[in-house]
Motif scaffolding. Structure first.
Motif, PDB file in Angstrom:
ATOM      1  N   LYS A 107       0.867  -1.176   0.000  1.00  0.00           N
ATOM      2  CA  LYS A 107       0.000   0.000   0.000  1.00  0.00           C
ATOM      3  C   LYS A 107       0.906   1.229   0.000  1.00  0.00           C
ATOM      4  N   VAL A 108       0.973   1.906  -1.136  1.00  0.00           N
ATOM      5  CA  VAL A 108       1.857   3.067  -1.280  1.00  0.00           C
ATOM      6  C   VAL A 108       1.079   4.245  -1.861  1.00  0.00           C
ATOM      7  N   ASP A 109       1.689   5.416  -1.752  1.00  0.00           N
ATOM      8  CA  ASP A 109       1.078   6.627  -2.298  1.00  0.00           C
ATOM      9  C   ASP A 109       1.479   6.869  -3.755  1.00  0.00           C
ATOM     10  N   ALA A 110       2.699   6.419  -4.105  1.00  0.00           N
ATOM     11  CA  ALA A 110       3.213   6.724  -5.443  1.00  0.00           C
ATOM     12  C   ALA A 110       4.052   5.577  -5.998  1.00  0.00           C
ATOM     13  N   PHE A 111       4.085   5.498  -7.316  1.00  0.00           N
ATOM     14  CA  PHE A 111       4.833   4.462  -8.027  1.00  0.00           C
ATOM     15  C   PHE A 111       5.783   5.125  -9.017  1.00  0.00           C
ATOM     16  N   VAL A 112       7.064   4.781  -8.923  1.00  0.00           N
ATOM     17  CA  VAL A 112       8.070   5.256  -9.875  1.00  0.00           C
ATOM     18  C   VAL A 112       8.553   4.045 -10.664  1.00  0.00           C
ATOM     19  N   CYS A 113       8.473   4.116 -11.987  1.00  0.00           N
ATOM     20  CA  CYS A 113       8.861   2.979 -12.819  1.00  0.00           C
ATOM     21  C   CYS A 113      10.002   3.361 -13.761  1.00  0.00           C
ATOM     22  N   CYS A 114      11.136   2.704 -13.567  1.00  0.00           N
ATOM     23  CA  CYS A 114      12.318   2.938 -14.407  1.00  0.00           C
ATOM     24  C   CYS A 114      12.734   1.645 -15.116  1.00  0.00           C
ATOM     25  N   LEU A 115      11.786   0.762 -15.343  1.00  0.00           N
ATOM     26  CA  LEU A 115      12.082  -0.520 -15.965  1.00  0.00           C
ATOM     27  C   LEU A 115      12.409  -0.357 -17.447  1.00  0.00           C
ATOM     28  N   GLY A 116      13.372  -1.123 -17.907  1.00  0.00           N
ATOM     29  CA  GLY A 116      13.722  -1.086 -19.319  1.00  0.00           C
ATOM     30  C   GLY A 116      14.900  -1.985 -19.602  1.00  0.00           C
ATOM     31  N   THR A 117      14.875  -2.623 -20.759  1.00  0.00           N
ATOM     32  CA  THR A 117      15.982  -3.475 -21.157  1.00  0.00           C
ATOM     33  C   THR A 117      16.257  -3.248 -22.640  1.00  0.00           C
ATOM     34  N   THR A 118      17.083  -4.079 -23.220  1.00  0.00           N
ATOM     35  CA  THR A 118      17.362  -4.020 -24.649  1.00  0.00           C
ATOM     36  C   THR A 118      17.018  -5.372 -25.263  1.00  0.00           C
ATOM     37  N   LYS A 167      -1.124  -1.727 -12.080  1.00  0.00           N
ATOM     38  CA  LYS A 167      -2.489  -2.142 -11.749  1.00  0.00           C
ATOM     39  C   LYS A 167      -2.591  -2.625 -10.301  1.00  0.00           C
ATOM     40  N   VAL A 168      -1.648  -3.475  -9.887  1.00  0.00           N
ATOM     41  CA  VAL A 168      -1.695  -4.011  -8.520  1.00  0.00           C
ATOM     42  C   VAL A 168      -1.569  -2.893  -7.490  1.00  0.00           C
ATOM     43  N   LEU A 169      -0.629  -1.978  -7.707  1.00  0.00           N
ATOM     44  CA  LEU A 169      -0.424  -0.882  -6.759  1.00  0.00           C
ATOM     45  C   LEU A 169      -1.618   0.066  -6.761  1.00  0.00           C
ATOM     46  N   HIS A 170      -2.156   0.363  -7.949  1.00  0.00           N
ATOM     47  CA  HIS A 170      -3.322   1.248  -8.035  1.00  0.00           C
ATOM     48  C   HIS A 170      -4.529   0.625  -7.342  1.00  0.00           C
ATOM     49  N   ASP A 171      -4.706  -0.674  -7.517  1.00  0.00           N
ATOM     50  CA  ASP A 171      -5.839  -1.357  -6.892  1.00  0.00           C
ATOM     51  C   ASP A 171      -5.779  -1.314  -5.370  1.00  0.00           C
ATOM     52  N   HIS A 172      -4.573  -1.084  -4.835  1.00  0.00           N
ATOM     53  CA  HIS A 172      -4.414  -1.011  -3.376  1.00  0.00           C
ATOM     54  C   HIS A 172      -4.183   0.424  -2.893  1.00  0.00           C
ATOM     55  N   GLY A 173      -4.614   1.391  -3.699  1.00  0.00           N
ATOM     56  CA  GLY A 173      -4.650   2.774  -3.226  1.00  0.00           C
ATOM     57  C   GLY A 173      -3.621   3.732  -3.762  1.00  0.00           C
ATOM     58  N   CYS A 174      -2.697   3.280  -4.603  1.00  0.00           N
ATOM     59  CA  CYS A 174      -1.681   4.175  -5.162  1.00  0.00           C
ATOM     60  C   CYS A 174      -2.334   5.149  -6.141  1.00  0.00           C
ATOM     61  N   SER A 175      -2.111   6.440  -5.957  1.00  0.00           N
ATOM     62  CA  SER A 175      -2.785   7.446  -6.781  1.00  0.00           C
ATOM     63  C   SER A 175      -1.860   8.192  -7.742  1.00  0.00           C
ATOM     64  N   LYS A 176      -0.523   8.066  -7.546  1.00  0.00           N
ATOM     65  CA  LYS A 176       0.435   8.787  -8.387  1.00  0.00           C
ATOM     66  C   LYS A 176       1.400   7.817  -9.058  1.00  0.00           C
ATOM     67  N   ALA A 177       1.828   8.184 -10.264  1.00  0.00           N
ATOM     68  CA  ALA A 177       2.840   7.362 -10.934  1.00  0.00           C
ATOM     69  C   ALA A 177       3.680   8.244 -11.851  1.00  0.00           C
ATOM     70  N   ALA A 178       4.976   7.948 -11.891  1.00  0.00           N
ATOM     71  CA  ALA A 178       5.911   8.618 -12.803  1.00  0.00           C
ATOM     72  C   ALA A 178       6.698   7.522 -13.507  1.00  0.00           C
ATOM     73  N   ILE A 179       6.656   7.528 -14.831  1.00  0.00           N
ATOM     74  CA  ILE A 179       7.186   6.421 -15.621  1.00  0.00           C
ATOM     75  C   ILE A 179       8.225   6.913 -16.618  1.00  0.00           C
ATOM     76  N   VAL A 180       9.331   6.192 -16.741  1.00  0.00           N
ATOM     77  CA  VAL A 180      10.307   6.481 -17.791  1.00  0.00           C
ATOM     78  C   VAL A 180       9.903   5.703 -19.039  1.00  0.00           C
ATOM     79  N   SER A 181       9.589   6.436 -20.101  1.00  0.00           N
ATOM     80  CA  SER A 181       9.229   5.830 -21.382  1.00  0.00           C
ATOM     81  C   SER A 181      10.387   6.065 -22.352  1.00  0.00           C
ATOM     82  N   ALA A 182      10.126   6.588 -23.525  1.00  0.00           N
ATOM     83  CA  ALA A 182      11.208   6.853 -24.482  1.00  0.00           C
ATOM     84  C   ALA A 182      10.733   7.831 -25.546  1.00  0.00           C
ATOM     85  N   MET A 183      11.668   8.591 -26.093  1.00  0.00           N
ATOM     86  CA  MET A 183      11.355   9.475 -27.211  1.00  0.00           C
ATOM     87  C   MET A 183      10.791   8.635 -28.353  1.00  0.00           C
TER      88      MET A 183
END
Length: 207
Positions: free
Chosen positions: A59-70, A93-109
């Motif tokens: 149960k967290v307030d925020a999710f930071v995602c820096c996942l990535g491979t080649t 989805k799992v974190l949001h379902d348990h109350g996480c309301s914020k997320a910051a994700i590393v995507s790509a140009m």
């Protein structure tokens, strides 16, 4: 604030974790991954994945995602998509379902679900999935080639960095988005997004 971060052993994720651990407003950080970060801190708890899934309830307030491979490291398209598409969306989805309301994700140009370029298409599909998850505050970061010392060698990125550095003086206007960017700058942006109070969906280009 309690934060979950995925990809904290990577270049950008490790930089972001260091920043978050220093912030007084951060009470607890759960580092989600397939291997430990190697960092010992009173605020930090390691959460290892089981079969690429989150095995415990967080149960967290925020999710930071820096996942990535080649593709080279993954070995196949299925393995690549497991890391860059399915795992980020599963965790979100799992974190949001348990109350996480914020997320910051590393995507790509160039992320675009309809792109003819496979890498950009997968990143675009990941972004679309994140938008549909339902976060009150969603921040999608699209960096260009990332500067920094990686633990693993990425010859393609090193070659790209040489070319980009040579061309950067000519990159003006919208082309500034294709200049290289330091991992520390991305990490600072991730932290700022999570600590901010803006609601909605936001996309940040590299420049």
């Amino acid at each position: 604030m309690k934060i979950a971060i995925a990809g904290a052993t990577g270049l950008t994720g490790s930089e972001c974790l260091k920043i978050l651990l220093q912030l007084p407003g951060v009470e607890k950080i759960y580092a989600i991954g397939r291997r430990p970060t190697g960092i010992v801190h009173t605020k930090l708890e390691e959460v290892l994945l089981v079969n690429n899934e989150l095995a415990i309830q967080l149960k967290v307030d925020a999710f930071v995602c820096c996942l990535g491979t080649t593709m080279k490291k993954a070995g196949s398209r299925d393995a690549f998509e497991a890391v860059d598409l399915h795992l980020p969306l599963h965790l979100a989805k799992v974190l949001h379902d348990h109350g996480c309301s914020k997320a910051a994700i590393v995507s790509a140009m160039g992320a675009n679900s309809k792109s003819a370029i496979y890498y950009n298409r997968i990143k675009g599909l990941m972004e679309e999935g994140m938008k549909q998850t339902g976060f009150e505050s969603l921040h999608l970061l699209r960096p260009s080639i990332i500067e920094g010392e990686r633990k693993e060698k990425r010859s393609g990125e090193k070659l790209g960095m040489v070319v980009i550095k040579f061309l950067e003086p000519l990159m003006v206007g919208s082309w500034k988005n294709y200049r290289s960017i330091k991992a520390s700058e991305i990490a600072n942006c991730l932290a700022a997004c999570i600590l901010g109070n803006a609601k909605g969906q936001f996309t940040y280009l590299s420049e």
